[in-house]
Design a protein around this motif. Structure first.
Motif, PDB file in Angstrom:
ATOM      1  N   TYR A  89       0.862  -1.192   0.000  1.00  4.70           N
ATOM      2  CA  TYR A  89       0.000   0.000   0.000  1.00  4.70           C
ATOM      3  C   TYR A  89       0.899   1.244   0.000  1.00  4.70           C
ATOM      4  N   LEU A  90       0.311   2.389  -0.274  1.00  7.33           N
ATOM      5  CA  LEU A  90       1.094   3.620  -0.357  1.00  7.33           C
ATOM      6  C   LEU A  90       1.513   4.137   1.019  1.00  7.33           C
ATOM      7  N   GLY A  91       0.726   3.785   2.030  1.00 13.96           N
ATOM      8  CA  GLY A  91       1.043   4.244   3.376  1.00 13.96           C
ATOM      9  C   GLY A  91       0.317   5.522   3.762  1.00 13.96           C
TER      10      GLY A  91
ATOM     11  N   VAL B  29      -6.632   3.077 -10.669  1.00 12.41           N
ATOM     12  CA  VAL B  29      -5.661   2.019 -10.363  1.00 12.41           C
ATOM     13  C   VAL B  29      -4.306   2.691 -10.204  1.00 12.41           C
ATOM     14  N   VAL B  30      -3.612   2.392  -9.107  1.00 11.97           N
ATOM     15  CA  VAL B  30      -2.287   2.960  -8.894  1.00 11.97           C
ATOM     16  C   VAL B  30      -1.243   1.939  -9.315  1.00 11.97           C
ATOM     17  N   GLY B  31      -0.260   2.365 -10.105  1.00  9.36           N
ATOM     18  CA  GLY B  31       0.824   1.474 -10.519  1.00  9.36           C
ATOM     19  C   GLY B  31       0.981   1.469 -12.022  1.00  9.36           C
ATOM     20  N   GLY B  32       2.157   1.041 -12.453  1.00  8.08           N
ATOM     21  CA  GLY B  32       2.438   1.015 -13.889  1.00  8.08           C
ATOM     22  C   GLY B  32       3.066  -0.298 -14.329  1.00  8.08           C
ATOM     23  N   GLY B  33       2.920  -1.340 -13.489  1.00  7.25           N
ATOM     24  CA  GLY B  33       3.468  -2.650 -13.831  1.00  7.25           C
ATOM     25  C   GLY B  33       2.429  -3.526 -14.524  1.00  7.25           C
ATOM     26  N   ASP B  34       2.801  -4.788 -14.734  1.00  7.56           N
ATOM     27  CA  ASP B  34       1.889  -5.720 -15.402  1.00  7.56           C
ATOM     28  C   ASP B  34       0.580  -5.890 -14.628  1.00  7.56           C
ATOM     29  N   THR B  35       0.682  -5.951 -13.297  1.00  8.94           N
ATOM     30  CA  THR B  35      -0.538  -6.127 -12.503  1.00  8.94           C
ATOM     31  C   THR B  35      -1.466  -4.942 -12.707  1.00  8.94           C
ATOM     32  N   ALA B  36      -0.915  -3.726 -12.624  1.00 15.22           N
ATOM     33  CA  ALA B  36      -1.739  -2.526 -12.780  1.00 15.22           C
ATOM     34  C   ALA B  36      -2.408  -2.512 -14.155  1.00 15.22           C
ATOM     35  N   CYS B  37      -1.640  -2.850 -15.193  1.00 13.93           N
ATOM     36  CA  CYS B  37      -2.210  -2.842 -16.558  1.00 13.93           C
ATOM     37  C   CYS B  37      -3.289  -3.915 -16.684  1.00 13.93           C
ATOM     38  N   GLU B  38      -3.019  -5.087 -16.109  1.00 17.44           N
ATOM     39  CA  GLU B  38      -3.995  -6.170 -16.191  1.00 17.44           C
ATOM     40  C   GLU B  38      -5.275  -5.778 -15.437  1.00 17.44           C
ATOM     41  N   GLU B  39      -5.096  -5.205 -14.256  1.00 18.68           N
ATOM     42  CA  GLU B  39      -6.263  -4.835 -13.447  1.00 18.68           C
ATOM     43  C   GLU B  39      -7.032  -3.690 -14.112  1.00 18.68           C
TER      44      GLU B  39
ATOM     45  N   PHE C 134       5.612   3.181 -18.375  1.00 16.40           N
ATOM     46  CA  PHE C 134       5.147   1.995 -17.660  1.00 16.40           C
ATOM     47  C   PHE C 134       6.336   1.095 -17.343  1.00 16.40           C
ATOM     48  N   ARG C 135       6.192   0.287 -16.317  1.00 19.86           N
ATOM     49  CA  ARG C 135       7.152  -0.793 -16.069  1.00 19.86           C
ATOM     50  C   ARG C 135       6.681  -2.067 -16.779  1.00 19.86           C
ATOM     51  N   ALA C 136       5.403  -2.082 -17.113  1.00 14.08           N
ATOM     52  CA  ALA C 136       4.778  -3.294 -17.672  1.00 14.08           C
ATOM     53  C   ALA C 136       5.382  -3.708 -19.016  1.00 14.08           C
TER      54      ALA C 136
ATOM     55  N   ALA D  28      -2.105  -1.416  -7.109  1.00  8.44           N
ATOM     56  CA  ALA D  28      -1.464  -2.494  -7.879  1.00  8.44           C
ATOM     57  C   ALA D  28       0.018  -2.163  -7.988  1.00  8.44           C
ATOM     58  N   ILE D  29       0.623  -1.956  -6.816  1.00  7.26           N
ATOM     59  CA  ILE D  29       2.042  -1.550  -6.812  1.00  7.26           C
ATOM     60  C   ILE D  29       2.930  -2.700  -6.338  1.00  7.26           C
ATOM     61  N   GLY D  30       2.422  -3.899  -6.408  1.00  4.56           N
ATOM     62  CA  GLY D  30       3.228  -5.077  -6.091  1.00  4.56           C
ATOM     63  C   GLY D  30       2.790  -5.778  -4.813  1.00  4.56           C
TER      64      GLY D  30
ATOM     65  N   GLU E  13      13.352 -14.325  -8.105  1.00  5.40           N
ATOM     66  CA  GLU E  13      13.983 -13.034  -7.798  1.00  5.40           C
ATOM     67  C   GLU E  13      13.070 -12.105  -6.997  1.00  5.40           C
ATOM     68  N   LEU E  14      11.756 -12.392  -7.009  1.00 10.48           N
ATOM     69  CA  LEU E  14      10.819 -11.556  -6.239  1.00 10.48           C
ATOM     70  C   LEU E  14      10.535 -12.139  -4.857  1.00 10.48           C
ATOM     71  N   GLY E  15      11.069 -13.328  -4.583  1.00 13.03           N
ATOM     72  CA  GLY E  15      10.863 -13.929  -3.267  1.00 13.03           C
ATOM     73  C   GLY E  15       9.783 -14.996  -3.229  1.00 13.03           C
TER      74      GLY E  15
ATOM     75  N   TYR F 180      -1.808 -15.839 -10.014  1.00  9.62           N
ATOM     76  CA  TYR F 180      -3.269 -15.952  -9.915  1.00  9.62           C
ATOM     77  C   TYR F 180      -3.835 -15.309  -8.650  1.00  9.62           C
ATOM     78  N   ARG F 181      -3.176 -15.523  -7.513  1.00  6.66           N
ATOM     79  CA  ARG F 181      -3.530 -14.828  -6.259  1.00  6.66           C
ATOM     80  C   ARG F 181      -5.024 -14.865  -5.934  1.00  6.66           C
ATOM     81  N   GLN F 182      -5.659 -15.978  -6.136  1.00  7.86           N
ATOM     82  CA  GLN F 182      -7.083 -16.095  -5.824  1.00  7.86           C
ATOM     83  C   GLN F 182      -7.285 -17.164  -4.754  1.00  7.86           C
TER      84      GLN F 182
HETATM   85  P1  NDP Z   1       5.950  -4.450 -10.404  1.00  8.66           P
HETATM   86  O1  NDP Z   1       6.958  -4.334  -9.321  1.00  8.66           O
HETATM   87  O2  NDP Z   1       6.353  -5.009 -11.705  1.00  8.66           O
HETATM   88  O3  NDP Z   1       5.333  -2.991 -10.700  1.00  8.66           O
HETATM   89  C1  NDP Z   1       4.966  -2.171  -9.645  1.00  8.66           C
HETATM   90  C2  NDP Z   1       4.464  -0.864 -10.233  1.00  8.66           C
HETATM   91  O4  NDP Z   1       3.998  -0.062  -9.166  1.00  8.66           O
HETATM   92  C3  NDP Z   1       5.549  -0.056 -10.952  1.00  8.66           C
HETATM   93  O5  NDP Z   1       4.982   0.663 -12.018  1.00  8.66           O
HETATM   94  C4  NDP Z   1       6.025   0.900  -9.867  1.00  8.66           C
HETATM   95  O6  NDP Z   1       6.506   2.111 -10.371  1.00  8.66           O
HETATM   96  C5  NDP Z   1       4.729   1.164  -9.149  1.00  8.66           C
HETATM   97  N1  NDP Z   1       4.962   1.538  -7.763  1.00  8.66           N
HETATM   98  C6  NDP Z   1       5.669   0.885  -6.831  1.00  8.66           C
HETATM   99  N2  NDP Z   1       5.639   1.534  -5.647  1.00  8.66           N
HETATM  100  C7  NDP Z   1       4.874   2.636  -5.874  1.00  8.66           C
HETATM  101  C8  NDP Z   1       4.459   3.714  -5.063  1.00  8.66           C
HETATM  102  N3  NDP Z   1       4.819   3.787  -3.768  1.00  8.66           N
HETATM  103  N4  NDP Z   1       3.685   4.673  -5.608  1.00  8.66           N
HETATM  104  C9  NDP Z   1       3.299   4.601  -6.892  1.00  8.66           C
HETATM  105  N5  NDP Z   1       3.641   3.606  -7.730  1.00  8.66           N
HETATM  106  C10 NDP Z   1       4.431   2.637  -7.207  1.00  8.66           C
HETATM  107  O7  NDP Z   1       4.717  -5.267  -9.734  1.00  8.66           O
HETATM  108  P2  NDP Z   1       3.539  -6.063 -10.448  1.00  8.66           P
HETATM  109  O8  NDP Z   1       2.661  -6.518  -9.336  1.00  8.66           O
HETATM  110  O9  NDP Z   1       2.937  -5.268 -11.521  1.00  8.66           O
HETATM  111  O10 NDP Z   1       4.231  -7.328 -11.099  1.00  8.66           O
HETATM  112  C11 NDP Z   1       4.982  -8.259 -10.284  1.00  8.66           C
HETATM  113  C12 NDP Z   1       5.565  -9.337 -11.194  1.00  8.66           C
HETATM  114  O11 NDP Z   1       4.522 -10.164 -11.703  1.00  8.66           O
HETATM  115  C13 NDP Z   1       6.274  -8.750 -12.420  1.00  8.66           C
HETATM  116  O12 NDP Z   1       7.391  -9.545 -12.724  1.00  8.66           O
HETATM  117  C14 NDP Z   1       5.250  -8.865 -13.495  1.00  8.66           C
HETATM  118  O13 NDP Z   1       5.817  -8.930 -14.800  1.00  8.66           O
HETATM  119  C15 NDP Z   1       4.534 -10.158 -13.127  1.00  8.66           C
HETATM  120  N6  NDP Z   1       3.143 -10.147 -13.631  1.00  8.66           N
HETATM  121  C16 NDP Z   1       2.909 -10.677 -14.855  1.00  8.66           C
HETATM  122  C17 NDP Z   1       1.632 -10.674 -15.384  1.00  8.66           C
HETATM  123  C18 NDP Z   1       1.416 -11.233 -16.720  1.00  8.66           C
HETATM  124  O14 NDP Z   1       2.367 -11.636 -17.353  1.00  8.66           O
HETATM  125  N7  NDP Z   1       0.197 -11.319 -17.174  1.00  8.66           N
HETATM  126  C19 NDP Z   1       0.488 -10.107 -14.658  1.00  8.66           C
HETATM  127  C20 NDP Z   1       0.863  -9.566 -13.383  1.00  8.66           C
HETATM  128  C21 NDP Z   1       2.133  -9.582 -12.910  1.00  8.66           C
HETATM  129  P3  NDP Z   1       7.993   2.234 -10.998  1.00  8.66           P
HETATM  130  O15 NDP Z   1       7.909   1.564 -12.334  1.00  8.66           O
HETATM  131  O16 NDP Z   1       8.192   3.707 -11.079  1.00  8.66           O
HETATM  132  O17 NDP Z   1       8.918   1.545 -10.042  1.00  8.66           O
END
Ligand code: NDP
Length: 311
Positions: A120-122, A152-162, A182-184, A239-241, A257-259, A286-288
């Motif tokens: 969460y953002l805190g 939706v907060v975030g720019g990773g794959d989860t955020a884009c998927e959600e 995006f990180r996605a 959706a920030i991880g 690598e993510l634990g 999947y996280r369900q």
């Molecule tokens: P990620 O760590 O990949 O992305 C987190 C996103 O949240 C980034 O855009 C990051 O920004 C942003 N973020 C982090 N902290 C903050 C904050 N405090 N405030 C605002 N934004 C923040 O996490 P995901 O959950 O998206 O993905 C985890 C892993 O699972 C990845 O390897 C991903 O590829 C994988 N995944 C794959 C899917 C698929 O293939 N369909 C679906 C879902 C996940 P910044 O970029 O600036 O760091």
């Protein structure tokens, strides 16, 4: 203190842990389950669950977890409050210390079902409206925001998927992205870009979640340029991880690598013989609850098979 000898130790009181306990009890393995700091697991941070099969009108998350706990207990599982302070997985039986030394256990097998924790953002306002519009799971809660506006907060794959999932249900989806990229993956970015009812707020962070006694009504956004503006929304999705709760075991058990704990060949087996992993601690995708429950079943069956092979 004389350690207690047990066949199956289950660590974690979410759907994975309780399902393991149900199966291990019915197999006569006398499992002991420690619920840890968050009894019921991540699920209890949500309200109504509409996608767990078997409940026509949905089910309250706490009720579901209480029912799983009661079912495990009725079948003979020893469900305990308490946390694992330390564990030694270097040799069997595995030595486990509970609540800073209050108890010691020697376990022939261990099922790790400690889950993952959404980040969460805190913000205090985010805590205030958790379960009242603030959620870390679009698949779980998106349905409640049909035809409404959400963010939706975030720019990773989860955020884009959600965001793309929510865009199928909601009128409009804002994506709050802290950088100008995006990180996605490319494919996920393209899906977002091609979805007309998603608006991306680049270089933006959330200052505050806004709301009233009924829940979320908006968010106050700060752009890197210094501009502050409000958006009107009913749902605020993080959706920030996630952080898998594997730190206690990572000295022995292989993780990615993510634990997330690595399991072998679609089973619950880890690289340590006699140690199994189930639920979100080994599932980055999947996280369900239903997946967690199913993998809990696999872990109990794998543990049973392992114990038989050692007999
Ligand atoms: P990620 O760590 O990949 O992305 C987190 C996103 O949240 C980034 O855009 C990051 O920004 C942003 N973020 C982090 N902290 C903050 C904050 N405090 N405030 C605002 N934004 C923040 O996490 P995901 O959950 O998206 O993905 C985890 C892993 O699972 C990845 O390897 C991903 O590829 C994988 N995944 C794959 C899917 C698929 O293939 N369909 C679906 C879902 C996940 P910044 O970029 O600036 O760091």
């Amino acid at each position: 203190m004389t350690p207690e000898n047990i066949k199956v130790l289950i660590i974690g009181g979410g759907p994975a842990g309780f399902t393991s306990a149900i199966y291990a009890s019915r197999a006569g393995l006398g499992p002991v389950l420690y619920e840890g700091m968050e009894p019921g697991g991540q699920l209890t941070t949500t309200t109504v669950i509409e996608n767990y099969p078997g409940f026509k009108d949905g089910v309250d998350a706490n009720e579901l977890m209480n029912a799983m706990r009661d079912q495990a207990k009725r079948l003979g599982a020893d469900v305990r409050r308490g946390s694992i302070s330390s564990i030694d997985l270097s040799e069997r039986p595995f030595k486990v210390t509970i609540d800073d030394g209050a108890a010691e256990i020697l376990a022939e097998t261990v099922i790790i079902a400690t889950g993952a924790t959404a980040k969460y953002l805190g913000l205090p306002s985010e805590v205030k409206f958790r379960g009242m519009g603030v959620s870390a799971c679009a698949t779980c809660d998106g349905f409640f925001y049909r035809k409404k506006d959400v963010a939706v907060v975030g720019g990773g794959d989860t955020a884009c998927e959600e965001a793309t999932y929510l865009a199928t249900l909601c009128r409009k989806v804002y994506m709050i992205v802290r950088r100008d990229v995006f990180r996605a993956s490319k494919a996920m970015q393209e899906r977002v870009m091609n979805t007309p009812n998603i608006e991306i707020l680049w270089n933006c962070s959330t200052q505050e979640v806004l709301g009233d006694e009924y829940g979320v009504t908006g968010a106050r956004i700060l752009r890197k340029s210094g501009e502050v503006f409000d958006i009107e929304i009913d749902g605020f999705f993080l959706a920030i991880g996630h952080h898998p709760n594997s730190d206690l075991f990572s000295k022995w058990v292989e993780t990615d690598e993510l634990g997330y704990i690595k399991t072998k060949d679609g089973s619950s087996r880890t690289n340590v013989e006699g140690v199994f992993a189930a639920g979100d601690v080994q599932d980055p995708h999947y996280r369900q609850a239903i997946n967690a429950a199913a993998s809990g079943c696999r872990a109990a069956l794998d543990a049973e098979k392992f114990l038989l092979s050692q007999a």
